[in-house]
Enzyme design. Structure first.
Site, PDB file in Angstrom:
ATOM      1  NE  ARG A   1      -2.635  -1.159   3.652  1.00 14.05           N
ATOM      2  CZ  ARG A   1      -2.947  -2.349   4.176  1.00 14.05           C
ATOM      3  NH1 ARG A   1      -3.651  -3.226   3.487  1.00 14.05           N
ATOM      4  NH2 ARG A   1      -2.574  -2.666   5.404  1.00 14.05           N
TER       5      ARG A   1
ATOM      6  CG  PHE B   1     -11.343  -6.847  -5.298  1.00 14.53           C
ATOM      7  CD1 PHE B   1     -12.425  -7.720  -5.251  1.00 14.53           C
ATOM      8  CD2 PHE B   1     -10.684  -6.668  -6.511  1.00 14.53           C
ATOM      9  CE1 PHE B   1     -12.827  -8.419  -6.395  1.00 14.53           C
ATOM     10  CE2 PHE B   1     -11.082  -7.349  -7.649  1.00 14.53           C
ATOM     11  CZ  PHE B   1     -12.149  -8.223  -7.601  1.00 14.53           C
TER      12      PHE B   1
ATOM     13  CG  ASP C   1     -15.168  -4.259  -0.868  1.00 18.94           C
ATOM     14  OD1 ASP C   1     -13.966  -4.575  -0.845  1.00 18.94           O
ATOM     15  OD2 ASP C   1     -16.066  -4.988  -0.396  1.00 18.94           O
ATOM     16  CB  SER C   2     -19.193  -6.820  -3.217  1.00 17.55           C
ATOM     17  OG  SER C   2     -18.301  -7.628  -2.492  1.00 17.55           O
TER      18      SER C   2
ATOM     19  CB  ALA D   1     -14.372  -5.629  -8.427  1.00 16.56           C
TER      20      ALA D   1
ATOM     21  CG  ASP E   1      -5.491  -6.676  -2.072  1.00 18.18           C
ATOM     22  OD1 ASP E   1      -5.068  -7.826  -2.273  1.00 18.18           O
ATOM     23  OD2 ASP E   1      -5.578  -6.176  -0.927  1.00 18.18           O
TER      24      ASP E   1
ATOM     25  CB  CYS F   1      -4.019 -13.217  -0.941  1.00 19.50           C
ATOM     26  SG  CYS F   1      -5.799 -13.144  -1.086  1.00 19.50           S
TER      27      CYS F   1
HETATM   28  N1  SAH Z   1      -7.388  -4.208  -0.373  1.00 18.09           N
HETATM   29  C1  SAH Z   1      -7.903  -4.471   0.937  1.00 18.09           C
HETATM   30  C2  SAH Z   1      -8.214  -5.936   1.161  1.00 18.09           C
HETATM   31  C3  SAH Z   1      -9.141  -6.533   0.157  1.00 18.09           C
HETATM   32  S1  SAH Z   1      -9.844  -8.033   0.667  1.00 18.09           S
HETATM   33  C4  SAH Z   1      -6.928  -3.953   1.993  1.00 18.09           C
HETATM   34  O1  SAH Z   1      -5.743  -3.768   1.686  1.00 18.09           O
HETATM   35  O2  SAH Z   1      -7.354  -3.746   3.125  1.00 18.09           O
HETATM   36  C5  SAH Z   1     -10.983  -8.380  -0.550  1.00 18.09           C
HETATM   37  C6  SAH Z   1     -12.209  -7.498  -0.573  1.00 18.09           C
HETATM   38  O3  SAH Z   1     -12.921  -7.847  -1.746  1.00 18.09           O
HETATM   39  C7  SAH Z   1     -13.177  -7.658   0.581  1.00 18.09           C
HETATM   40  O4  SAH Z   1     -13.407  -6.410   1.171  1.00 18.09           O
HETATM   41  C8  SAH Z   1     -14.484  -8.156  -0.071  1.00 18.09           C
HETATM   42  O5  SAH Z   1     -15.638  -7.537   0.491  1.00 18.09           O
HETATM   43  C9  SAH Z   1     -14.312  -7.716  -1.485  1.00 18.09           C
HETATM   44  N2  SAH Z   1     -14.968  -8.497  -2.542  1.00 18.09           N
HETATM   45  C10 SAH Z   1     -15.092  -9.838  -2.655  1.00 18.09           C
HETATM   46  N3  SAH Z   1     -15.655 -10.161  -3.838  1.00 18.09           N
HETATM   47  C11 SAH Z   1     -15.907  -8.988  -4.488  1.00 18.09           C
HETATM   48  C12 SAH Z   1     -16.471  -8.648  -5.754  1.00 18.09           C
HETATM   49  N4  SAH Z   1     -16.878  -9.589  -6.607  1.00 18.09           N
HETATM   50  N5  SAH Z   1     -16.541  -7.343  -6.088  1.00 18.09           N
HETATM   51  C13 SAH Z   1     -16.102  -6.375  -5.243  1.00 18.09           C
HETATM   52  N6  SAH Z   1     -15.574  -6.645  -4.035  1.00 18.09           N
HETATM   53  C14 SAH Z   1     -15.479  -7.918  -3.666  1.00 18.09           C
END
Ligand code: SAH
Length: 385
Positions: free
Chosen positions: A205, A220, A241-242, A269, A289, A329
């Site tokens: 980040r 995400f 984010d969802s 996303a 991410d 990840c």
């Molecule tokens: N980048 C963040 C961590 C992301 S974790 C950080 O550094 O803190 C993954 C995220 O993706 C979660 O918040 C989850 O709610 C979201 N997510 C999962 N599937 C998704 C989708 N199809 N579209 C958008 N967001 C999604």
């Protein structure tokens, strides 16, 4: 210490080659003891060390100490935890991983520091039996105001353990403000994802935050950790984010930093990227991410298609000179596969893309070469020429 285990040559070899686990199939004689600490010998009677014993798990033995006479008491835990603490003294954040299990010689123990508080995860039956000593050792070494156990992880089922969230010491607030390289955010230790925040992308980040500019997109975004770092240098950030709950905390996090240039969008996303591409929107900085698409090996082929789809779309959205930070990840998506997926997306994108940096985990989540399970994050910064 009551129990003794005998392991095959193959089991002994794993320890000799720097991996702390011995699987059930390599245990020739199981300890006649409940989960806890046991001594381990090879079939010729040679002592190999002391281990955590998990009767119900596929991973039967986790190496604690190569000295078979070591007594695993509170002072033993204190010493190991102290070493972990010392390795993390130069971190520019108030939240980070204090103990990263196998990578710190403390198998199946996770301790995350959030300011004055600590969130732990006890991931094996053997370790659970040592809980009082572990908690006391943590208390005397790290001196937290409170310790919370986020033991609500599915992995614990494989150990025959219950999935619970439990206060182990003092008190722990619902939200804790974290300062990460100049950015403030609220972590949610009781009910946020993981132990309350994604500490494992901290350095990435900061890295992409330092390079961000122009119009930026964070897909995400969770509670906005990347978006906030981007917003310091970019003109405008779109964060997608969802999860409505994550975005609600994200809005509060932007306010904590006085950042008004972030637009929070609750959407899938995949759909957002597709529609941005259709509208021919361009971005100068993009972050991807996503959650782990491959939770197991069987899901890998489908996961790779998912990763390729979002990366291809993100690459197409890049303005000339634009940067993409992309990560995975999924443990099962190895580094070579990750880079192969990126190359394949780049080939379909119609753009010329430079692999500027290959990134991994931050220093508090060390990836041990002989323990592949300690490495799961792959990252890259790609630039459109
Ligand atoms: N980048 C963040 C961590 C992301 S974790 C950080 O550094 O803190 C993954 C995220 O993706 C979660 O918040 C989850 O709610 C979201 N997510 C999962 N599937 C998704 C989708 N199809 N579209 C958008 N967001 C999604």
């Amino acid at each position: 210490m009551d129990g003794q285990a005998v392991v095959s040559q193959k089991g002994a070899q794993r320890w000799a080659r720097g991996h702390p686990w011995i699987y059930r199939s390599d245990v020739t004689q199981s300890p006649d003891a409940p989960a806890g600490v046991v001594t381990v010998h090879d079939t010729r009677g040679k002592p190999l060390g002391v281990a955590l014993w998990s009767p119900k798990s596929e991973i039967s033995l986790r190496l604690l100490d190569r000295d078979a006479n070591a007594s695993i008491d509170e002072s033993w835990w204190r010493e190991r935890i102290q070493l972990s603490v010392e390795r993390r003294q130069s971190i520019d954040a108030t939240a980070y991983r204090l103990v990263y299990g196998e990578a710190d010689g403390l198998p199946s123990l996770i301790c995350d520091r959030y300011g004055d508080w600590i969130v732990v995860q006890l991931m094996s039956a053997g370790l659970e039996a040592c809980r009082p000593q572990v908690v006391n050792a943590l208390r005397s070494v790290a001196k937290p105001t409170g310790i919370l156990a986020r033991n609500d992880v599915s992995l614990r089922a494989k150990e025959g353990l219950a999935q619970t969230v439990e206060l182990l010491l003092g008190d722990v607030p619902r939200e804790i403000e974290v300062l990460e390289a100049g950015i403030r955010y609220a972590a949610a230790p009781w009910d946020g994802q993981k132990t309350g925040a994604f500490l494992d992308q901290r350095e990435n980040r900061v890295r992409i935050g330092a390079l961000a500019r122009g119009r930026a997109l964070d897909c995400f975004s969770y509670h906005g950790s990347f978006a906030l770092h981007l917003a310091r240098r970019a003109e405008h950030v779109v964060a997608v984010d969802s999860s409505a709950a994550a975005l609600e905390r994200a809005r509060g996090n932007a306010a904590r930093n006085g950042l008004r240039n972030v637009e929070w969008i609750e959407a899938d996303a995949f759909e957002y990227l597709k529609s941005a591409e259709r509208k021919r929107v361009q971005f100068d900085t993009v972050v991807l991410d996503p959650p782990a698409f491959a939770k197991n090996k069987g899901a890998l082929a489908a996961a790779i298609r998912g990763y390729k789809e979002i990366n291809l779309r993100a690459m197409r959205l890049l303005a000339p000179g634009g940067l993409l930070f992309t990560a995975s990840c999924s443990f099962h998506l190895t580094k070579p596969l990750f880079l192969e997926m990126l190359a394949s997306a780049a080939a379909d994108s119609g753009h010329r893309l430079i692999l500027r940096e290959v990134l991994g985990q931050p220093g508090d989540h060390p990836e041990i070469l002989t323990i592949p399970e300690t490495g799961y994050i792959k990252g890259a910064i790609v630039e459109r020429r």
